[in-house]
Design a protein around this motif. Structure first.
Motif, PDB file in Angstrom:
ATOM      1  N   ASP A   1     -73.890 -76.909  20.516  1.00 57.77           N
ATOM      2  CA  ASP A   1     -73.785 -78.561  20.955  1.00 57.77           C
ATOM      3  C   ASP A   1     -72.077 -78.663  21.418  1.00 57.77           C
ATOM      4  O   ASP A   1     -71.138 -78.391  20.377  1.00 57.77           O
ATOM      5  N   ILE A   2     -71.845 -78.899  22.538  1.00 57.84           N
ATOM      6  CA  ILE A   2     -70.533 -78.757  22.651  1.00 57.84           C
ATOM      7  C   ILE A   2     -69.809 -79.952  22.220  1.00 57.84           C
ATOM      8  O   ILE A   2     -68.353 -79.849  22.301  1.00 57.84           O
ATOM      9  N   CYS A   3     -70.310 -80.974  21.694  1.00 52.96           N
ATOM     10  CA  CYS A   3     -69.675 -82.094  20.983  1.00 52.96           C
ATOM     11  C   CYS A   3     -69.051 -81.634  19.502  1.00 52.96           C
ATOM     12  O   CYS A   3     -68.138 -82.449  19.094  1.00 52.96           O
ATOM     13  N   ASP A   4     -69.630 -80.549  19.316  1.00 60.26           N
ATOM     14  CA  ASP A   4     -69.118 -79.919  17.881  1.00 60.26           C
ATOM     15  C   ASP A   4     -67.972 -79.088  17.949  1.00 60.26           C
ATOM     16  O   ASP A   4     -67.462 -78.415  17.304  1.00 60.26           O
ATOM     17  N   LEU A   5     -67.501 -78.622  19.476  1.00 62.09           N
ATOM     18  CA  LEU A   5     -66.418 -77.615  19.872  1.00 62.09           C
ATOM     19  C   LEU A   5     -65.247 -78.511  19.700  1.00 62.09           C
ATOM     20  O   LEU A   5     -65.154 -79.481  20.240  1.00 62.09           O
ATOM     21  N   ASP A   6     -64.122 -77.578  19.568  1.00 58.85           N
ATOM     22  CA  ASP A   6     -62.772 -78.110  19.888  1.00 58.85           C
ATOM     23  C   ASP A   6     -62.588 -78.325  21.378  1.00 58.85           C
ATOM     24  O   ASP A   6     -63.146 -77.537  22.206  1.00 58.85           O
ATOM     25  N   VAL A   7     -62.343 -79.469  21.610  1.00 50.18           N
ATOM     26  CA  VAL A   7     -62.412 -79.887  23.201  1.00 50.18           C
ATOM     27  C   VAL A   7     -61.221 -79.020  24.096  1.00 50.18           C
ATOM     28  O   VAL A   7     -61.822 -78.805  25.264  1.00 50.18           O
ATOM     29  N   LEU A   8     -60.343 -78.823  23.546  1.00 53.64           N
ATOM     30  CA  LEU A   8     -59.447 -77.961  24.430  1.00 53.64           C
ATOM     31  C   LEU A   8     -59.837 -76.496  24.444  1.00 53.64           C
ATOM     32  O   LEU A   8     -59.806 -75.977  25.607  1.00 53.64           O
ATOM     33  N   GLY A   9     -60.662 -76.043  23.309  1.00 56.28           N
ATOM     34  CA  GLY A   9     -61.046 -74.485  23.289  1.00 56.28           C
ATOM     35  C   GLY A   9     -62.273 -74.521  24.369  1.00 56.28           C
ATOM     36  O   GLY A   9     -62.515 -73.581  25.092  1.00 56.28           O
ATOM     37  N   LEU A  10     -62.970 -75.761  24.453  1.00 52.54           N
ATOM     38  CA  LEU A  10     -64.042 -75.706  25.461  1.00 52.54           C
ATOM     39  C   LEU A  10     -63.775 -75.814  26.713  1.00 52.54           C
ATOM     40  O   LEU A  10     -64.264 -75.176  27.610  1.00 52.54           O
ATOM     41  N   ARG A  11     -62.603 -76.670  27.037  1.00 55.49           N
ATOM     42  CA  ARG A  11     -62.283 -76.522  28.573  1.00 55.49           C
ATOM     43  C   ARG A  11     -61.442 -75.304  29.159  1.00 55.49           C
ATOM     44  O   ARG A  11     -61.412 -75.167  30.038  1.00 55.49           O
ATOM     45  N   ARG A  12     -60.972 -74.381  28.208  1.00 56.16           N
ATOM     46  CA  ARG A  12     -60.672 -73.024  28.554  1.00 56.16           C
ATOM     47  C   ARG A  12     -61.698 -72.413  28.797  1.00 56.16           C
ATOM     48  O   ARG A  12     -61.712 -71.458  29.600  1.00 56.16           O
ATOM     49  N   ARG A  13     -62.906 -72.439  27.987  1.00 61.62           N
ATOM     50  CA  ARG A  13     -64.169 -71.599  28.234  1.00 61.62           C
ATOM     51  C   ARG A  13     -64.927 -72.211  29.404  1.00 61.62           C
ATOM     52  O   ARG A  13     -65.653 -71.427  30.136  1.00 61.62           O
ATOM     53  N   VAL A  14     -64.607 -73.477  29.786  1.00 63.41           N
ATOM     54  CA  VAL A  14     -65.660 -74.094  30.808  1.00 63.41           C
ATOM     55  C   VAL A  14     -64.430 -74.797  31.739  1.00 63.41           C
ATOM     56  O   VAL A  14     -64.034 -75.849  31.676  1.00 63.41           O
TER      57      VAL A  14
END
Length: 303
Positions: A132-145
């Protein structure tokens, strides 16, 4: 070889896939969703089910058959309680270019921005590699996506400064050679290294923005009308880069575009979004076979 189910709003069937954790992913409803808009029950819809080979290269790495992003019942309403997205369900395979098309106001950009939390989707509606992307660190998510917008917005400083920006936030400074490689990947030569944003055309600035995004080594690239302001040559340059990223890096790319011809040139599979719902999922060369009335009219007027 990856297989994708068409004619429904979910693409669940893949051969030889790695298991995806199901503990956090809600099951699909087997009765409530009829994406073509004309069916009264699932059995009837299943009779219309088609199977498409997204990847026709027999030597393609088996990892391409995995699901990269899963969307389950994603919905959003405006501040005035007007539906923008209505229970969107779709699986995006790893290592493909998925085009998203539809009339203006159909929710395309809103759908795209949910995938890296530029707006916060409800919990358990968007999953990256089964999480669930809501459980991921948002900055880390935006580096991956990573995401590329319609108009490039460069920071002050040189092209090299822009490209180094993301890695510097993580405490890493890219070498000159690494910057040159990213310029080459974005179809720019080494002479751009020391140029400022004011010296660039819109097409060149868009490719710098792409190189800046790629510096974060994203796994997924989201594109919101990235070539709508570009001339045909610049558009072709960007398209060539995207195809290269898919082939050489196995990158998953989700691209919103109003250009049917562009989608037909580079996409592996196309989602037609109408009034906040995915009403058709087709192979690019089968777009003329769309059944939904609004989707069919949009395609006819676009050609």
């Amino acid at each position: 070889m990856a297989e994708v189910e068409l004619g429904q709003a979910v693409l669940p069937a893949y051969k030889n896939t790695l298991p995806i954790p199901h503990s956090t992913i809600p099951p699909r409803s087997s009765t409530s969703y009829t994406p073509m808009g004309s069916y009264t029950g699932l059995d009837e819809a299943e009779q219309r089910l088609l199977v498409l080979d997204v990847n026709e290269d027999e030597n393609e790495n088996e990892s391409s058959s995995e699901v990269k992003i899963q969307i389950r019942d994603l919905s959003k309403v405006s501040d005035k309680s007007v539906p923008i997205l209505s229970k969107v369900n779709v699986d995006i395979p790893r290592g493909v270019i998925m085009g998203v098309i539809g009339p203006s106001g159909s929710g395309k950009s809103t759908f795209l921005r949910a995938l890296n939390r530029l707006w916060e989707p409800p919990s358990k509606t968007v999953f990256l590699d089964g999480k669930d992307i809501c459980d991921l660190d948002v900055l880390g998510l935006r580096r991956r996506v990573g995401m590329l917008f319609q108009l490039p917005a460069l920071f002050e400083g040189t092209v090299a400064d822009n490209i180094r920006y993301g890695p510097q936030l993580k405490g890493k400074k890219l070498s000159d050679n690494e910057v040159y490689k990213l310029l080459t990947l974005a179809d720019l030569d080494s002479t751009f290294f020391s140029k400022s944003g004011g010296e660039l055309s819109v097409g060149q600035a868009q490719r710098v923005a792409l190189a800046r995004t790629l510096a974060n080594e994203p796994e997924v690239l989201l594109l919101d009308e990235p070539t709508s302001a570009l001339d045909p040559i610049s558009t072709q340059n960007i398209e060539d880069v995207l195809v290269k990223l898919k082939k050489e890096r196995g990158m998953t790319i989700v691209m919103v575009s109003h250009s049917i011809k562009q989608i037909q040139r580079i996409a592996d599979v196309v989602c037609l979004l109408v009034s906040g719902e995915i009403v058709e999922i087709l192979k690019p060369d089968k777009l003329s076979e769309a059944k939904h009335p609004m989707a069919l009219r949009f395609l006819q007027l676009s050609n």
